[in-house]
Design an enzyme around this catalytic site. Sequence first.
Site, PDB file in Angstrom:
ATOM      1  N   ARG A   1     102.103 -86.168  20.908  1.00 30.89           N
ATOM      2  CA  ARG A   1     101.385 -85.067  20.251  1.00 30.89           C
ATOM      3  C   ARG A   1     100.258 -85.499  19.309  1.00 30.89           C
ATOM      4  NH1 ARG A   1     106.687 -85.008  18.467  1.00 30.89           N
ATOM      5  NH2 ARG A   1     107.018 -85.734  16.334  1.00 30.89           N
ATOM      6  N   ASP A   2      99.455 -84.496  18.971  1.00 29.26           N
ATOM      7  CA  ASP A   2      98.438 -84.550  17.919  1.00 29.26           C
ATOM      8  C   ASP A   2      97.191 -85.347  18.316  1.00 29.26           C
ATOM      9  OD1 ASP A   2     100.540 -83.275  16.627  1.00 29.26           O
ATOM     10  OD2 ASP A   2     101.177 -85.076  15.556  1.00 29.26           O
TER      11      ASP A   2
ATOM     12  N   TRP B   1     107.199 -82.472   3.972  1.00 28.90           N
ATOM     13  CA  TRP B   1     108.112 -81.728   4.861  1.00 28.90           C
ATOM     14  C   TRP B   1     109.485 -81.549   4.223  1.00 28.90           C
ATOM     15  CZ3 TRP B   1     107.271 -78.516   8.521  1.00 28.90           C
ATOM     16  CH2 TRP B   1     106.196 -78.671   9.384  1.00 28.90           C
TER      17      TRP B   1
ATOM     18  N   TRP C   1     102.575 -69.161   6.653  1.00 34.03           N
ATOM     19  CA  TRP C   1     102.809 -70.612   6.541  1.00 34.03           C
ATOM     20  C   TRP C   1     101.637 -71.425   7.091  1.00 34.03           C
ATOM     21  CZ3 TRP C   1     106.488 -74.524   5.495  1.00 34.03           C
ATOM     22  CH2 TRP C   1     106.314 -75.725   6.198  1.00 34.03           C
ATOM     23  N   MET C   2     101.355 -72.562   6.427  1.00 34.70           N
ATOM     24  CA  MET C   2     100.346 -73.511   6.917  1.00 34.70           C
ATOM     25  C   MET C   2     100.907 -74.926   6.838  1.00 34.70           C
ATOM     26  SD  MET C   2      96.549 -74.080   5.310  1.00 34.70           S
ATOM     27  CE  MET C   2      96.866 -74.946   3.793  1.00 34.70           C
ATOM     28  N   ASN C   3     100.730 -75.738   7.905  1.00 35.87           N
ATOM     29  CA  ASN C   3     100.915 -77.181   7.726  1.00 35.87           C
ATOM     30  C   ASN C   3      99.663 -77.920   8.151  1.00 35.87           C
ATOM     31  OD1 ASN C   3     102.725 -76.340  10.158  1.00 35.87           O
ATOM     32  ND2 ASN C   3     102.579 -78.507  10.547  1.00 35.87           N
ATOM     33  N   ASP C   4      99.735 -78.908   9.013  1.00 39.34           N
ATOM     34  CA  ASP C   4      98.635 -79.859   9.217  1.00 39.34           C
ATOM     35  C   ASP C   4      97.231 -79.258   9.337  1.00 39.34           C
ATOM     36  OD1 ASP C   4     101.035 -81.042   9.813  1.00 39.34           O
ATOM     37  OD2 ASP C   4     100.508 -81.622  11.841  1.00 39.34           O
TER      38      ASP C   4
ATOM     39  N   PHE D   1     100.524 -77.037  18.935  1.00 39.77           N
ATOM     40  CA  PHE D   1     100.685 -78.043  17.879  1.00 39.77           C
ATOM     41  C   PHE D   1      99.341 -78.672  17.531  1.00 39.77           C
ATOM     42  CE2 PHE D   1     105.462 -79.390  17.729  1.00 39.77           C
ATOM     43  CZ  PHE D   1     105.826 -78.073  17.512  1.00 39.77           C
ATOM     44  N   SER D   2      99.409 -79.657  16.633  1.00 36.46           N
ATOM     45  CA  SER D   2      98.184 -80.188  16.025  1.00 36.46           C
ATOM     46  C   SER D   2      97.213 -80.783  17.025  1.00 36.46           C
ATOM     47  CB  SER D   2      98.556 -81.241  14.988  1.00 36.46           C
ATOM     48  OG  SER D   2      98.988 -80.582  13.828  1.00 36.46           O
TER      49      SER D   2
HETATM   50  C1  FRU Z   1     103.147 -82.972  11.653  1.00 35.98           C
HETATM   51  C2  FRU Z   1     103.622 -82.171  12.833  1.00 35.98           C
HETATM   52  C3  FRU Z   1     102.847 -82.564  14.083  1.00 35.98           C
HETATM   53  C4  FRU Z   1     102.960 -81.357  14.948  1.00 35.98           C
HETATM   54  C5  FRU Z   1     102.919 -80.245  13.932  1.00 35.98           C
HETATM   55  C6  FRU Z   1     103.727 -79.036  14.285  1.00 35.98           C
HETATM   56  O1  FRU Z   1     103.303 -82.338  10.442  1.00 35.98           O
HETATM   57  O2  FRU Z   1     105.009 -82.372  13.011  1.00 35.98           O
HETATM   58  O3  FRU Z   1     103.297 -83.742  14.703  1.00 35.98           O
HETATM   59  O4  FRU Z   1     101.927 -81.267  15.864  1.00 35.98           O
HETATM   60  O5  FRU Z   1     103.391 -80.778  12.702  1.00 35.98           O
HETATM   61  O6  FRU Z   1     103.484 -77.988  13.426  1.00 35.98           O
END
Ligand code: FRU
Length: 495
Positions: free
Chosen positions: A167-168, A305, A36-39, A98-99
Amino acid sequence: MISEKLKKARDFEAHYGPFIQDRNRPAYHLTPTIGWMNDPNGFSLYKGEYHLFYQYHPYDTKWGPMHWGHVKTKDFIHWERLPAAMAPDMDYDRNGCFSGSAIELDDGRQLLVYTGVKAVREENGELREHQTQCVAVGDGLNYEKYEENPVITADDLPAGGSPFDFRDPKIWREGGTFYLVVGNRPADGSGSILMYESADGLRWKYKGVLAACHNQFGRMWECPDFFELNGKYVLLTSPQEMTAIGLEFHAGNGNLCLIGEFDREKCHLVRENVQAIDYGLDFYAPQTLLTPDGRRVMIGWMQNWETSNCQSSSMRCFGQMTVPRELSLKDGRLYQNPVRELKACRSYQILYRNVLLTGMTTLQNVRGRVVDMTVNIRPASLNAMYSWFKINVAGDGEHMTTIRYKPECNTIRIDRTRCGFPHDIVNVRDFVVRPRGGEIKLRILLDKYSMELFVNDGEQAATTVIYTDVSADAISFESMGSVIMDVEKYDLIID
Ligand code: FRU
């Protein structure tokens, strides 16, 4: 020294990653090594190459304990895979890395700034995830987490700021000073972007609230990025729990661009314009970097999402990044166009000029699934405006994905209802474009599993993932009323 957890992730991706053959991946859109990949994270220049990290769960195609995946590129098109950079292996990030972002230090090392997540049992018995900002330093391959982590904690929050939604961090540098912006939930329960300052990237001082949501554009604001562009300042963020506003902002996890002046004294962005970044179905958490030749380049997670749980069971990896896009400001609006490096991959030009269209047609040699195509449309007669114009891509009789323009209301609709996906997910998005008397320019980047649309030289972008078998490669044009069109089409060949 790498931890057991990181070693396990690296061994896993080295073993299973090669099972996903390149021919099954998109041709020029990044996918994770495995899982899996997100941000996008840490999108930055380091030692003359562009590094990109990403939110990564190697062991499954669903979101899980977050690691950082890692790739690098010289041209934004060809990506070299590197071993996972971080695993959630410390007490303060045991529930996820996290990000975050990255920057090159003067001593030649690379600094990663990220959110550490740690679930703690509260006095009332509830398990809550505390979020703090942490750093790691490395050489572009291996990273050591700082012994004094976390470097920004709940103690550094303004009054009312939530330690659970914090976060982030996105870092940058001006002269000898480092800055970062980070998302937080203030006392009103919505979102705000906080700014911090540091002399060394390790010890941080709170500066102020750069921008606040006040429950107007969604609630919690995630993944901020802040930079100067063409003499103004731009804040990008991804709001959660957005309610739709006209055709500008859709419901759910959205994306937002605030443009204005930066009042340094007050550490505040004075808003002049607010708009969506991308008007399509699949776009979130973008991040930017500055190239040595002065371009601001953005990459986003090409997913939504809401629909990310609907996957086809045969997949061994899930999640794609958009094509990197060059940003600019014109007339107070954000423009975006694919990085110019993509043009070097164009082959087999097919050109049609002044084609008169009434009804439906296909054009000889205009087909394909890995394609860069620009279509100019204008009314055939100034006295008779056409009702609508459509381009259908990824077609095979049963399947297609459609872009429809209606000059009367100046709206574009992208529609993937018939792309072949076996789940009832959101498939349609409408957005308003600037009127130009029925003239419109559409640049379409097709890859095996996506379509990115750039309207009127980048004035708007609309991105959608598609799930159509790659054999469906027909492209057709359709109109109600007469139009004249020019079509310029290239296959994209990525060696
Ligand atoms: C955004 C997010 C960030 C968080 C990360 C977790 O897509 O919810 O806020 O750091 O994904 O995977």
